[in-house]
Write a protein that holds these residues in place. Structure first.
Motif, mmCIF file in Angstrom:
data_model
loop_
_atom_site.group_PDB
_atom_site.id
_atom_site.type_symbol
_atom_site.label_atom_id
_atom_site.label_comp_id
_atom_site.label_asym_id
_atom_site.label_seq_id
_atom_site.Cartn_x
_atom_site.Cartn_y
_atom_site.Cartn_z
ATOM 1 N N GLY A 1 -3.786 4.744 12.034
ATOM 2 C CA GLY A 1 -4.051 4.969 13.443
ATOM 3 C C GLY A 1 -5.117 4.070 14.053
ATOM 4 N N PHE A 2 -5.659 3.152 13.267
ATOM 5 C CA PHE A 2 -6.645 2.214 13.796
ATOM 6 C C PHE A 2 -5.943 1.001 14.388
ATOM 7 C CE2 PHE A 2 -8.967 4.410 10.401
ATOM 8 C CZ PHE A 2 -10.075 4.838 11.113
ATOM 9 N N LYS A 3 -6.638 0.318 15.273
ATOM 10 C CA LYS A 3 -6.132 -0.934 15.825
ATOM 11 C C LYS A 3 -6.805 -2.067 15.051
ATOM 12 C CE LYS A 3 -4.526 -2.742 20.024
ATOM 13 N NZ LYS A 3 -4.527 -2.889 21.410
ATOM 14 N N ALA A 4 -6.035 -2.743 14.200
ATOM 15 C CA ALA A 4 -6.590 -3.772 13.325
ATOM 16 C C ALA A 4 -5.769 -5.049 13.418
ATOM 17 C CB ALA A 4 -6.603 -3.270 11.880
ATOM 18 N N THR A 5 -6.453 -6.169 13.317
ATOM 19 C CA THR A 5 -5.788 -7.468 13.320
ATOM 20 C C THR A 5 -6.656 -8.466 12.577
ATOM 21 O OG1 THR A 5 -4.621 -9.069 14.696
ATOM 22 C CG2 THR A 5 -6.779 -8.334 15.476
ATOM 23 N N PHE A 6 -6.175 -9.686 12.479
ATOM 24 C CA PHE A 6 -6.997 -10.747 11.912
ATOM 25 C C PHE A 6 -6.866 -12.000 12.765
ATOM 26 C CE2 PHE A 6 -2.988 -10.698 9.578
ATOM 27 C CZ PHE A 6 -2.578 -12.027 9.590
ATOM 28 N N ILE A 7 -7.941 -12.750 12.819
ATOM 29 C CA ILE A 7 -7.960 -13.978 13.605
ATOM 30 C C ILE A 7 -6.965 -14.954 13.002
ATOM 31 C CG2 ILE A 7 -9.378 -15.985 14.217
ATOM 32 C CD1 ILE A 7 -11.723 -14.019 14.532
ATOM 33 N N GLY A 8 -6.089 -15.462 13.866
ATOM 34 C CA GLY A 8 -5.057 -16.385 13.418
ATOM 35 C C GLY A 8 -3.697 -15.738 13.245
#
Length: 73
Positions: A12-19
């Motif tokens: 339920g978290f909003k997670a991403t990575f640069i690129g």
């Protein structure tokens, strides 16, 4: 990073990575994510990410998993 983001998203978290997706960069810069993953090279080597870290009031914690790759700050 991909697997860690997928796991956090499943919780339920909003997670991403640069690129990951260039279209997501404005969301990253505006603080729309709970977790942002990156390599030290991206955070320190790209001016917009350095500016984000220096000017953000929403960043609570930065963890560098590969600290052995940082030669100088």
């Amino acid at each position: 990073m991909k697997e860690q983001c997928e796991y956090l998203t499943s919780l339920g978290f909003k997670a991403t990575f640069i690129g990951r997706d260039p279209n997501e960069e404005s969301d990253i810069l505006s603080g729309m994510h709970d977790f942002i993953y990156s390599s030290p090279e991206s955070l320190l080597g790209v001016q917009k990410w350095r500016d984000m870290m220096a000017n953000s009031t929403s960043i609570k914690l930065i963890v560098v998993d590969e600290a052995h790759t940082i030669i100088q700050w």
